[in-house]
Design an enzyme around this catalytic site. Structure first.
Site, PDB file in Angstrom:
ATOM      1  N   THR A 192      46.917  40.593  35.472  1.00 18.53           N
ATOM      2  CA  THR A 192      47.057  42.047  35.390  1.00 18.53           C
ATOM      3  C   THR A 192      47.388  42.666  36.751  1.00 18.53           C
ATOM      4  OG1 THR A 192      45.476  42.064  33.588  1.00 18.53           O
ATOM      5  CG2 THR A 192      45.789  44.138  34.741  1.00 18.53           C
ATOM      6  N   GLY A 232      38.590  39.430  37.482  1.00 21.04           N
ATOM      7  CA  GLY A 232      37.184  39.191  37.801  1.00 21.04           C
ATOM      8  C   GLY A 232      37.038  38.065  38.801  1.00 21.04           C
ATOM      9  N   GLU A 247      40.796  41.447  27.309  1.00 19.99           N
ATOM     10  CA  GLU A 247      41.297  40.406  26.396  1.00 19.99           C
ATOM     11  C   GLU A 247      42.109  41.010  25.253  1.00 19.99           C
ATOM     12  OE1 GLU A 247      41.282  37.594  27.452  1.00 19.99           O
ATOM     13  OE2 GLU A 247      39.681  37.674  28.927  1.00 19.99           O
TER      14      GLU A 247
END
Lengths: 707, 707
Positions: B186, B225, B469
């Site tokens: 992303t 993350g 997700e």
């Protein structure tokens, strides 16, 4: 200089034996930013140019944004005053909310106290009065991030329930913050049901004192704002006992902390209830009392008094006390709740024309996400709702002011209606605003979930408003109880309060719409809402009556109908909001351009409500399946129409960037730059985490020999 | 000793000249608590006795809770293993989540790293393997508050996309946490639309290296993350260029921080993106790359490779990569999402039989709030939903495992269906779980809003799951696209994938129910759901076809139908969940008592769905208005039936108190004591606020002379 850059600079000198790639580090960030800047990809958020994707939206407004702003403000004079106040507030560092998203609960509380104390000084300095228009604009500019909200309720309760002497003693001190008060009503085990409160106040004739006690843990005062760390005084609600007889709830004023050093008074245990989902700027607190003795004159005694010999005297009606509660609800909608939905819409709408994602047509560049029908469906009905509630608020205020005048003259006739209307409207507005903020948050994808978007704060504050000042389910049922009585009055030919007068209209048969265009006629949709509200109430009342007639206890029968009574109350409130929106549009007849766009919003609000509650309208066949397809078609058409004015419509709310405090929602639309710049200020970038030295470093060392 | 007590003790010696009341301070708290304890009002939360109001609910269970727990666990053996794992986890202070609600973002991150590193050690020590059953139970016990979730995705992407040599090099290091990886896909300006990613990787034949760059601010990696503060390595997705030609997205592995001292690699700017609505335990980060050179072998090359001379070679199908995404979705539902709804139900249900408020009948004591129909309507359909999703999860896993086996054998036939099913199911489950947690939170009144209830954390974590997700709107539309294709296959007589086979059933006319009891027949409601799903899809597809036939571009026509296509996809998923619930009930035929209560839950889930989406069922007249009244009656009857087993039904989920981490939801029901005790630990009670000395003290001094 953020940690990453410091580390990068340090890394330059390091022997990168474990790093196989060759590197090229030449003052990376500076050169890169400069290059992006030249190419127009990166602009400092301080510059005044606007993201071209946002600018383009403003070029095609179908109406004058400035004119609509003036209308929303209630006149251009108000707009001027508001902007002047905002300019003062934003120019003072003492009011700043910068870094708010990085603060701990302790820091947020301290900042709120700071702003509140500064505000008191500033108002004095500027000559702004407590009942002037400026204070509302200060609240708006500061997003309500102030302390001492319950201090205001403390004051209002003394003004409503205190004698003239009590008012003369306490109000001047409270006005100047020389004392801070809290309103200690709610207990750990008791909220809505006031008669259940357990704190006791026993009158002792021999000492002429009341002794206050917390007899059980569930009787501990819990939640009052300004109590946890600020308050020196409290209005405490307790069951009054004289010679062993309980006279019910009364209000007592007592000191809870020293004015010397802020230590709790002897016999007082007081503290903060800890972290919440939000409202960390408010020190919600707890309070336990053991054998606290206060003099006889500390019972608020405008409506009831205990004489020295223990005689209990009641004077006049304390019904006026309901007004405090009603006023608090009216006030919170205007100052806290509705503006938060307006802000959420502003942020999400501006972001949705700056964010581009996927392609609508294969050859085109990526599309603005507001061009997707699904995004329009999320945001544009909310925009219509924001306008509906803003206008509704004007109606409620008018209604309240009329009732207030009557009640002050001891005419309590309008009290039940005023109570029922504000209860239901508070519930429906907080419910929809909360859901709306959540939709806005999720409509901004991952970035909406970042605290820096401002949306999590708006959502979590709104979520609280569904519970405080009256839990919404309880409020809807109070409205329902009023409506059931109104319906009984219709059947027995009694007069009906104005807001429920529609219940006595004759049944209108079936919906008369024949084309999708017919559903853009306010008469058509208003009648559909009226029919729905009348039918749902009628059904619930019939069921209730049937249960009672077949032998059920009144209370049990009521309980078995509450799901349906809730539906009826919601439908009633929904109708009132739609009706008021229609009336507002009519009043704009001298503003052709603005009337046109506001009419579109009104249509959208109404049709979205039918589309989203299809079953209610289809159930008895008032609207047929074919007609519902027309509603859907008109509703979807409206999305495309309003989309073109979406940015001007949120611009008209005229929130300053400081007030929005959002990396996504600023006027200039430089969202990615702001996200990056604001993230640099996060404490997570300001220090090397202990986690590295403690847990990770030993592990990583093991890899060195293998890479 | 909390601040308030310290201060109270201090206050004892003070001259209370400003305090008019006489006082009586005798070791207040100790004596008071002792007295409350004797009288049964206050019990330390350490004692094992249970609140009698909660205990009473357990006495009347209609089924064996232990047996239902075993069924939910997939067998009593699993229950034993789970409890053994939980006992290990809860006995180690290193895993503790105590004080979690008081921690800053930095502290939560550090604690998550600590737990993850301890867990790695503990698993090694206990002989628990990465693919064994214990790890799932560890997650459950720790509520997912662990670091390195994306490290797992990093590993999986290497396993899926890497060559055998690459796997051999990187996986052993990653397995032992000798390196921590992130999955950097992303970007700040790019999420869902992967083809739009802007990071570049240019191959240079002369050096045999790729040069990676972040050409614009919108190309900065944002959100991954474990990137913000932990990761040493990253799998970075970038557009591959060879000799000026773009070959699309490929994955590259690179080092981003030193293994010596954790400083960023030269040319790398990396940091944390700052506070979020939650997930503060995860260090979501950003990453900018300038002229980062990595060797040719650092492109993950199982399916495509760049030869030394710059020739681009594609090998086999990389469709298998979809499996990683699908597996991540299946995994998250099971491990993170569904358990959070189960927990929220447990907390709210237990609290609702301990909390008493108002009177149902005038003479009675205050009623348990779960006895109110409106409270039942909030919580019991959620309880049914929790069971529905738990059972659905078993179905999805089975479906996935079957697909996985086929795909591993290079048979990709089931991939579209597997993708569509998991996409839609992920969307519907996260949507309902998020809404459900919010309902639970608000159903607990003010106390639900306290962080100590545990509900704000559950809600805010779930809210994120609607976006990560796969954003839910995008996912529903992917399911819709699959369904439109299936419908076309029906019309052209092609074979239909099993999950959509119902689309080819013949029209069943009108609903056959004649009494409210008929609506308790699974055939009746399943058919209603089937009919609704078929009709909504048919209508959307017809509109789409009509637009295309009348000349609209395919993409534009699709966009204009997306609101209705979403509805169709949701109805499809809803039908699948109802159908699976029915099948599950049938399989319980050897468990009479349990089958009976689970059948009630299934009925409630189905009828609540009809009641809440009335319009969909009434629209075409499949269900008539009179029949809808029967649905409503049966639905309301079921609330009263299930209410009696509500506590046993949440007890069967068998969450430990440590895992729930809720002052409201513990097994013993001592909610008020816990709220009070936990609040004492809050940092807001640990220090005198600066606000007092800085802002309030000078004001309060002014009052001394006046009181």
């Amino acid at each position: 200089m953020p940690l990453s850059l410091l580390m990068a600079a340090k890394g330059k000198k390091e022997k990168w034996d474990s790093f196989k790639g060759r590197t090229c580090f030449k003052g990376f960030q500076q050169s890169q930013m400069a290059q992006w800047n030249r190419s127009g990809y990166f602009r400092s958020s301080g510059s005044r140019d606007v993201n071209p994707d946002l600018e383009a939206e403003r070029q095609t407004a179908s109406f004058s944004v400035e004119r609509l702003t003036a209308i929303l403000d209630g006149g251009a004079d108000n707009t001027r005053t508001r902007r002047a106040v905002e300019a003062v507030i934003h120019s003072e560092p003492g009011f700043s909310r910068e870094n708010q998203y990085f603060q701990s609960q302790n820091e947020r509380y301290e900042a709120a106290v700071r702003r509140s104390v500064y505000l008191k000084e500033k108002m004095h300095q500027m000559g702004w009065t407590e009942d002037g228009p400026e204070i509302m604009y200060c609240y708006r500019a500061l997003g309500g991030d102030l302390a001492f909200n319950i201090h205001r309720v403390f004051k209002n309760s003394i003004l409503a329930l205190g004698t003239d002497e009590q008012i003369a003693k306490w109000i001047p001190l409270a006005d100047k913050y020389h004392i801070i008060g809290t309103y200690a009503q709610t207990e750990l085990g008791h909220g809505t049901f006031l008669r259940g409160l357990e704190t006791t106040a026993i009158f002792d004739i021999s000492t002429q004192e009341f002794t206050l006690n917390t007899p059980k843990i569930s009787a501990m005062k819990w939640w009052p704002g300004d109590l946890g760390r600020s308050a020196t005084h409290a209005v405490v609600f307790a069951q009054l006992y004289i010679k062993g007889k309980c006279y019910g709830l009364h209000a007592f004023i007592l000191q809870i902390r020293s004015l010397h050093d802020h230590s709790p008074a002897p016999g007082v245990i007081v503290g903060d209830i800890g972290p919440k989902m939000n409202f960390e700027h408010i020190d919600n607190g707890y309070l336990m009392l053991q054998n606290i003795n206060i003099p006889r004159e500390n019972m608020l005694s405008r409506f009831s008094q205990v004489l020295p010999d223990g005689t209990y005297v009641k004077r006049g009606s304390d019904k006026i006390n309901y007004l405090t509660m009603i006023m608090t609800r009216v006030h919170m909608l205007w100052i806290e709740v509705i503006p938060m939905l307006l802000k959420a819409c502003t942020i999400a709408t501006r972001y949705s024309v700056v964010r581009r994602q996927s392609k609508l047509n294969p050859g085109d560049p990526e599309a603005k996400i507001l061009d997707y029908q699904t995004q329009q469906q999320k945001l544009l009905p909310l925009l219509a709702t924001a306008y509906a509630f803003h206008f509704m608020n004007a109606y409620v205020n008018e209604f309240y002011n009329k009732g207030y005048t009557e009640i002050k003259q001891e005419n309590f006739d309008s009290l039940p209606e005023l109570h029922a209307l504000t209860a239901g409207i508070k519930a429906i507005i907080t419910e929809h605003c909360t859901a709306g903020a959540e939709i806005c948050l999720r409509a901004c994808g991952g970035h909406g979930y970042s605290a820096l978007s401002g949306l999590p704060l708006l959502y979590t504050k709104l979520a609280a408003s569904c519970t405080y000042e009256g839990e919404n389910t309880v409020l809807f049922l109070q409205t329902a109880r009023f409506l059931v009585k109104c319906l009984a009055a219709v059947h027995s030919g009694q007069p009906i309060p104005p807001s429920a007068a529609y219940l006595s209209s004759v049944d209108s048969g079936k919906c008369q719409a024949r084309t999708k265009m017919d559903f853009l006629k306010p008469d058509i949709y208003a009648e559909a809402y009226r029919q729905r509200a009348t039918r749902l109430l009628g059904n619930a009342a019939t069921k209730l009556q049937g249960l009672v007639q077949s032998g059920a206890e009144q209370h049990e029968a009521w309980n078995q109908c509450t799901v349906q009574l809730m539906q009826a109350a919601k439908a009633h409130c929904h109708y009132i909001v739609v009706k008021n929106f229609i009336d507002t549009v009519e009043k704009l007849r001298n503003e052709a351009e603005i009337q046109k766009i506001v009419k579109h919003l009104c249509d959208l609000f109404a049709l979205h409500g039918i589309f989203s509650n299809m079953g209610d309208f289809l159930h008895a066949g008032y609207i047929s399946g074919d007609q519902m397809d027309m509603v859907t078609a008109s509703y979807l058409d409206l999305l495309a129409v309003i989309r073109n004015d979406a940015v001007p419509l949120v611009d008209a709310f005229d929130f300053t960037d400081e007030s929005l405090n959002s990396a996504l929602g600023s006027y200039d639309g430089h969202v990615y730059q702001r996200l990056y710049e604001w993230a640099q200020k996060s404490p997570t970038n300001k220090q090397m985490s202990q986690a590295y030295a403690r847990y990770l470093k030993p592990l990583f060392q093991s890899a060195l020999s293998k890479l």
